[in-house]
Design an enzyme around this catalytic site. Structure first.
Site, PDB file in Angstrom:
ATOM      1  N   GLU A 276     -11.862   1.913  -0.185  1.00 39.48           N
ATOM      2  CA  GLU A 276     -11.784   0.576   0.562  1.00 39.48           C
ATOM      3  C   GLU A 276     -13.133   0.458   1.399  1.00 39.48           C
ATOM      4  OE1 GLU A 276      -8.092  -0.345   1.779  1.00 39.48           O
ATOM      5  OE2 GLU A 276      -8.430  -1.865   2.927  1.00 39.48           O
ATOM      6  N   GLU A 279     -15.533  -0.632  -0.989  1.00 40.74           N
ATOM      7  CA  GLU A 279     -15.318  -1.825  -1.110  1.00 40.74           C
ATOM      8  C   GLU A 279     -16.058  -2.826  -0.126  1.00 40.74           C
ATOM      9  OE1 GLU A 279     -11.253  -3.096  -1.807  1.00 40.74           O
ATOM     10  OE2 GLU A 279     -11.623  -5.153  -2.386  1.00 40.74           O
ATOM     11  N   CYS A 296      -2.773  -1.936   2.069  1.00 46.08           N
ATOM     12  CA  CYS A 296      -1.804  -0.968   2.114  1.00 46.08           C
ATOM     13  C   CYS A 296      -0.396  -1.147   2.501  1.00 46.08           C
ATOM     14  CB  CYS A 296      -2.333   0.436   2.801  1.00 46.08           C
ATOM     15  SG  CYS A 296      -2.963   0.058   4.515  1.00 46.08           S
ATOM     16  N   SER A 316      -8.031  -6.492   0.088  1.00 42.83           N
ATOM     17  CA  SER A 316      -8.751  -5.640  -0.528  1.00 42.83           C
ATOM     18  C   SER A 316      -8.044  -5.510  -1.951  1.00 42.83           C
ATOM     19  CB  SER A 316      -8.728  -4.310   0.180  1.00 42.83           C
ATOM     20  OG  SER A 316      -8.906  -3.063  -0.601  1.00 42.83           O
ATOM     21  N   LYS A 355       8.198  -0.954   0.388  1.00 43.81           N
ATOM     22  CA  LYS A 355       7.733  -0.008  -0.629  1.00 43.81           C
ATOM     23  C   LYS A 355       8.663   0.127  -1.970  1.00 43.81           C
ATOM     24  CE  LYS A 355       4.154   1.641   1.465  1.00 43.81           C
ATOM     25  NZ  LYS A 355       2.726   1.376   1.280  1.00 43.81           N
ATOM     26  N   GLU A 358       7.580  -2.769  -3.573  1.00 40.41           N
ATOM     27  CA  GLU A 358       6.183  -2.616  -4.016  1.00 40.41           C
ATOM     28  C   GLU A 358       6.248  -1.689  -5.442  1.00 40.41           C
ATOM     29  OE1 GLU A 358       3.588   0.025  -2.134  1.00 40.41           O
ATOM     30  OE2 GLU A 358       1.848  -0.973  -2.415  1.00 40.41           O
ATOM     31  N   GLU A 363       2.138  -4.595 -11.769  1.00 41.76           N
ATOM     32  CA  GLU A 363       0.692  -4.101 -11.951  1.00 41.76           C
ATOM     33  C   GLU A 363       0.724  -2.761 -11.393  1.00 41.76           C
ATOM     34  OE1 GLU A 363       1.323  -6.409  -8.980  1.00 41.76           O
ATOM     35  OE2 GLU A 363       1.694  -8.093 -10.467  1.00 41.76           O
ATOM     36  N   CYS A 500       3.421   1.437  10.665  1.00 47.20           N
ATOM     37  CA  CYS A 500       4.493   2.106  10.005  1.00 47.20           C
ATOM     38  C   CYS A 500       5.543   2.955  10.811  1.00 47.20           C
ATOM     39  CB  CYS A 500       4.065   2.818   8.834  1.00 47.20           C
ATOM     40  SG  CYS A 500       2.651   2.266   7.951  1.00 47.20           S
TER      41      CYS A 500
END
Lengths: 572, 650
Positions: A276, A279, A296, A316, A355, A358, A363, A500
């Site tokens: 990242e 990036e 994230c 990102s 999650k 996710e 993908e 988190c």
């Protein structure tokens, strides 16, 4: 000022509510609909007290203190009222307690015991509502709902998503999505803040324990990875003090349960930082889409896809740390160990409910297999440890396995709001100037404030940073951005207020203190760590040298990066 | 003083420019006094026929009557002006039709329908008004001989009409008619010659208390909002009128909307609000229509808008319709509804006067409260406070309905006794039946038995007998009404309308309703737990009632147990008859009635057996029939169809 409670004089401050004064002085006032830091709802009526001069009983959560107030917190009238309210709730609640997973944490059950409810005063009527098991993250059981409204307020006022609300009236009232649609096609972004505040078993996470147990029995190579926030929170489920780091105990427990390897998601975090930060440096150099948002947090990503698809290009393209690590496990690690990736099962232990959603995204298949197969919350891990009869507190601690057990302090602080930003800044500075940051402790982005702004000088450039936690703050930021605001180049967004450590899958915390202690523990671990920057993680360097090549290279692109798409929902 | 003299007096208290502007706006022409007089129809050159076309009148057939009148006029080649007016309050006499002939006072006929209107019309136009259906004449310069004055009619004689002054008299859609009778002069007087403090003082000294049911001193509420430090303030008119049995707000808005607007204008000036909302229930389409027109006219004539009469005061009104929720009559729920949220109340403090609509200081008053304000400003606070009792000043409009001979809206001074309202104004119980109780205050109120009807109506005195003024709905009951059924009806209403936010109201009233249903359920349909619940019934009702009253979030929950508690207080024996004897003394609870056939009267025609939905009647043709008690569901069909009165009900 002074007020009189049960005959004693206590201190109270101008502008506070009676409940806040009573709690501070240690009085035991029950609450069901009270949310710390938010305006009082006045829905449950169980915090009522007797005040001299008031004809009716008064809810302490909404009554402002005045000098000379005379209060009785446990008079017979008050106790009778509270008991009646509990009896009323229980008589429209399913008798499921024996089979309910919330049993040991259920606030209604605790109140029933405290107030000595032993008779079925009213005959049971159940609400006519079905369970909603459509979402991979959250299960709704409206029959157990006591309509305290906390989930609605958190979703509407804190997260500003508002996918659930009251519908119908009187006894037929219920909480539902618009048009009674299922949760999975509504605008829910799976953050789980509703689960975190629900006093009963009406809202719970979707339980994956059976799948994990089956995997452990299957003979496959089952790998566990644990998120940074988990090790400083898991101890609470076993009566250990807030913020105690039980990393070593957790690894031993997982090994004892039969996991073939235990890795640290913080390694994945270091990996994410490399990708990242690179990036971001690219975007700055080539004048790419700015501001760049972290990706994230899967709840945040879904939020952008649903509500602000125009900003998808600002996200990102990096996957989240555990997804990256999963992809690497099923490719690099599989090769190294001579395993067939289809025999590897990756289980992530996360403080998060999103999650669970996710890992189902199509993908997320970097190595032609699902990066991560199952996801357990911190609470579920505690359950699993108990199922295996492990004496957690008395285990001998052990280290996570190599190569992915190695991590930097930067990777560990991902669990707190501002942690990702601080880790990124440490590495970005190095990547762009070749030099380390003078002081690795980047104070302006620490703390549980919902909006934090800072600036960092990298070389001769001034980079504007913003750290947001709580989707409501993200909404305000995006609205301002749409109107042309331009005060950030790089933005970290966490859906859960505080990061988190306050995730939807964390042990139920009574107040903000738990969140603060957990975050504090993370920063303490970082400060004591030998390696504090992601780019110095030796195992990570090896991974790049032997396998990935360089950040943003073709292998990285394939395994570690992802794409997003706009989402339509039934209720908009 | 005549109305004209009063108008002149009021105009003289205004600054010159204001008086001139007022006259030129509303009485535009060479002779303003003559124009005003013709607006009041004091001296008509052409006959005028007024038709009571409020919702009550229309429901009684006023629309058909109007059509018939129009065709009759054409037929008889009579030229007359037809004016639709609102409801004068005598609802059981609708449709009401008034006539004003040239050189004759206005005269009023009741129950005028297409079938009898021709005879009435002919008699009036031939100057020999028929006695049948004649209610009386209004006061004026040209009295009819031998015709009673309306003010002496027992329905009207004890009334003191401040709020209902213009209802049923003027065309509600005409702002000029309102002004010709002194309208809007109080408002202009307030903004051009009084300070907001003086207005608040005047209203406070008058002793006006909230007429929506709360009874909070109006002037005090205004002062609280005025004192709040904020740039934006709001005024809200609560026209939700959710109480079943209350329809005075509807009648006032339908019949005299400008009075309400004027009251709101004065209030807004007093507290410093520039924007007001009228929250009106969607089930009142005629009231909404008339109010919309009134607001448009007020704007067009400089009463609403910016810098009204050069005072620097801006004010405008917006209408917001409700969506069918009784709880939205509660002030904080109402505020949430206007804000676009679900109509659920919130804890107070903070009170709306400090933090209300959109978080700003807000005054919410009932329609009737506002309608009292113009007269208070016009006549001064002493006039208002000279009427009524020590703590309840002024008048109150009651919606009298039920088993009385004359029903409708009556406005009486506080302190009038219930007995006077029911027996003098209402004419006593119809069909020679006996008075049993009067329910006052709707679902928040209580029942008052015969032993207490000498009570003087006043906020405090009603509370002392376990009732409540509420919005002023009075439902009179005779011996055919079952008091347990009344309690059940109101509890059912409350359960349907409870918003569901707080536990005592949402869950508690459901349980109270369960008990009441168990008490009135028939023996045959009783389930096993029902019997136990029945016996515990009264005690459980009282225990639950106490908790619900003391802990509910809003007035809906806090007053929900009142009908049960008050019927228990005065009619406990009826409850016990239901529970222990399994009988309904009033014969109203259908499930508790037992049907049997009197063998001597039965001709065996089998008509009843054919009509029985559960085939509970047995018998051979031409022989006496017999009802099987276990199958009978007490529907009453057999009794209805029997030509020989052979079915007995006990």
């Amino acid at each position: 000022m002074k007020i009189n409670v049960n005959g004693k004089e206590i201190d109270a401050f101008e502008g506070e509510t009676l409940l806040s004064a009573l709690k501070r002085e240690g009085f035991d006032i029950p609450t069901l609909c009270y949310l710390e830091g938010m305006s009082p709802s006045g829905a449950c009526r169980i915090c009522v007290v007797e005040i001299e001069g008031q004809a009716n009983l008064v809810t302490s959560c909404s009554f402002p203190v005045t000098p000379g107030l005379k209060v009785k917190t446990h008079s017979p009238r008050v106790i009778n009222a509270r008991k009646t309210i509990i009896e009323l709730l229980m008589s429209s609640h399913p008798d499921d307690c024996l089979y309910c997973d919330k049993q040991d944490k259920c606030e209604l059950l605790a109140l029933a015991r405290k107030y000595g409810v032993t008779k079925r005063r009213f005959s049971t009527i159940s609400r006519n509502a079905n369970m909603d098991i459509s979402s991979p993250s959250i299960i709704r059981d409206p029959k157990k709902c006591i309509l305290c409204g906390k989930c609605v307020r958190v979703c509407e006022e804190t997260q500003k998503v508002g996918c659930i609300d009251f519908s119908m009236r009187g006894f037929k009232s219920k909480i539902s999505c618009a048009f009674d649609s299922s949760l999975n096609v509504s605008s829910c972004v799976n953050c789980g803040q509703c689960v975190a505040v629900c006093p009963t078993g009406a809202l719970m996470e979707n339980n994956s324990l059976e799948s994990v147990k089956r995997a452990l029995e299957s003979g496959k190579y089952v790998v566990a990875q644990h998120a940074p926030a988990v090790s400083v929170s898991l101890g609470e489920e076993f009566g250990l003090p807030l913020g105690k780091d039980v990393d070593g105990l957790m690894v031993s427990a997982l090994k004892e349960m039969g996991f073939s390897a235990v890795f640290d998601t913080a390694f994945g975090a270091d990996l994410t930082i490399m990708e990242e930060a690179s990036e971001f440096a690219e975007r700055i150099k080539n004048k790419g889409k700015i501001p760049m948002f972290t990706s994230c947090c899967p709840s945040w990503v879904k939020y952008v896809e649903t509500f602000y698809p125009d900003f998808i290009e600002n996200l990102s393209t990096c996957k989240s740390p555990h997804q990256m690590l999963g992809a690497v496990i099923k490719s690099y690690y599989a090769q190294k160990k001579g395993l067939d990736p289809k025999d590897i099962v990756v289980v992530s232990i996360m403080p998060c409910t999103a999650k669970k959603f996710e890992i189902t995204r199509p993908e997320m298949r970097g190595a032609n297999f699902e990066d991560v197969d199952f996801c357990l919350t911190t609470r579920e891990l505690a359950r699993l440890i108990n199922i295996f009869g492990i004496d957690f507190k008395n285990l001998k601690p052990s280290q996570a396995d190599l190569p992915f057990g190695e991590r930097s302090g930067a990777g560990k602080i991902f669990g707190a709001s501002g942690g990702v930003m601080e880790a990124a800044v440490r590495t970005a500075h190095y990547l762009l100037t070749g030099k380390e940051l003078a002081d690795l402790k980047f104070e302006p982005v620490r703390g549980i404030k919902g909006v934090k702004k800072a600036e960092v000088k990298i070389g001769d450039k001034k980079i504007k940073l913003a750290v947001l936690s709580g989707l409501g703050n993200a909404k305000d930021f995006l609205d301002a951005l749409q109107k042309g605001a331009d005060d950030a180049d790089f933005v970290e967004v966490m859906a859960c207020p505080g990061g988190c450590v306050n995730g939807g899958g964390q042990p139920f915390a009574k107040n903000k203190k738990a969140v603060l202690e957990r975050a504090k523990a993370l920063y303490e671990i970082d400060s004591k760590e030998k390696i504090r920057v992601s780019h110095e993680n030796k195992a990570l360097k090896t991974l790049y040298k032997d396998f990935l090549g360089k950040p943003l290279g073709e292998k990285s692109h394939h395994l570690l990066h992802t794409s997003y798409k706009a989402r339509a929902t039934k209720d908009r | 003083m005549t109305i004209q003299e009063e108008l002149k007096k009021q105009l003289s208290t205004l600054p010159d420019f204001a008086a001139k502007k007022f006259v030129s706006t509303f009485f535009q022409g060479e002779d303003p006094e003559k124009i005003a007089s013709s607006l009041r129809r004091e001296n008509v050159s052409k006959p005028v026929i007024y038709i009571g076309a409020g919702t009550c009148g229309l429901a009684a057939g006023a629309g058909r009557t109007r059509k018939k009148i129009e065709s009759l006029l054409k037929e008889k080649n009579i030229e007359a002006e037809i004016v639709e007016v609102g409801c004068i309050g005598f609802c059981s006499g609708e449709p009401l039709v008034d006539f004003t002939l040239p050189q004759k006072n206005r005269i009023c006929y009741s129950k005028v329908l297409p079938e009898n209107v021709e005879k009435i019309l002919d008699s009036v136009f031939s100057l020999k008004p028929q006695k049948e259906n004649l209610l009386g004449q209004f006061e004026g310069e040209f009295p009819w001989e031998g015709v009673e004055y309306l003010k002496e009619n027992p329905f009207f004689s004890k009334q003191k009409r401040i709020v209902l002054k213009n209802c049923g008299i003027i065309d509600p859609l005409s702002i000029q008619e309102y002004v010709a009778r002194g309208g809007y002069l109080s408002f202009i007087k307030a903004i051009t010659t009084m300070t907001p403090d003086e207005v608040c003082d005047c209203v406070e000294k008058s002793g006006l208390r909230g007429r929506g049911g709360g009874g909070f001193p109006t002037g005090k509420k205004w002062k609280l909002a005025k004192a709040a430090d904020a740039h934006e303030k709001y005024l809200i008119c609560n026209a939700d009128e959710g109480d079943p049995g209350a329809f005075m707000d509807r009648a006032v808005i339908e019949g005299d909307p400008h009075r309400v607007i004027e009251g709101m204008c004065i209030a807004a000036y007093a507290i410093g609000a520039n924007k007001a909302y009228v929250y009106i229930r969607a089930e009142y389409p005629l009231a909404v229509k008339n109010l919309k027109k009134a607001i448009l006219d007020a704007r067009a004539n400089g009463i609403l808008g910016e810098n009204i009469y050069d005072s620097g005061f801006d004010f405008d009104i917006e209408i917001k319709m409700g969506a069918g929720a009784f709880v939205c009559g509660e002030e904080t729920a109402l505020i949430h509804s206007i804000e676009g949220k679900r109509g659920m109340p919130r804890p107070r403090p903070p009170y709306p006067a400090v933090k209300g609509l959109f978080g700003k200081p807000t005054v919410i008053n009932n329609v009737e409260t506002f309608a009292n304000v113009p007269e208070i400003i016009r006549l001064g606070h002493e006039y208002f406070s000279s009427i009524g009792t020590k703590n309840s000043k002024g008048t109150k409009v009651f919606a009298l309905s039920g088993a009385v001979k004359r029903t409708g809206l009556v406005e009486i001074p506080m302190g009038t006794t219930l007995k006077e309202i029911i027996f003098d104004i209402g004419g006593g119980i119809e069909k020679g039946r006996k008075f049993k109780a009067v329910q006052i205050g709707g679902p928040s109120g209580g029942c008052i038995p015969e032993s207490k009807i000498d009570i003087e109506i006043d906020y405090e005195s009603l509370k002392s007998v376990g009732a409540m003024m509420g919005s002023g709905g009075l439902v009179v009951m005779d011996e055919r009404t079952c008091m347990v059924d009344v309690a059940k009806y109101f509890m059912n209403f409350i359960q349907n309308e409870s918003c569901g936010k707080c536990i005592p109201c949402r869950e508690g009233t459901k349980r109270m309703l369960q008990i009441l249903e168990a008490i009135t359920r028939s023996r045959k349909r009783e389930k096993t737990e029902d019997a136990l619940r029945r016996f515990e019934g009264i005690i459980e009702l009282e225990d639950l009632a106490k908790v619900i009253k003391e802990t509910s979030l809003c007035g809906l929950g806090q007053t929900a147990p009142n009908p049960v508690l008050s019927t228990l207080r005065w009619f406990r024996d009826e409850y016990e008859a239901h529970i222990f004897d399994r009988k309904c003394p009033a014969g109203a609870c259908s499930e508790m009635l037992e049907y049997s056939i009197i063998a001597e009267k039965c001709k065996g025609c089998s008509l009843c057996a054919k009509q029985c939905p559960t085939q509970a009647i047995m018998g051979a043709p031409k022989s006496p029939h017999y009802i099987v008690a276990e199958k009978c569901i007490s529907c009453g069909n057999c009794k209805t169809v029997c030509k020989f009165s052979a079915v007995k009900v006990s």
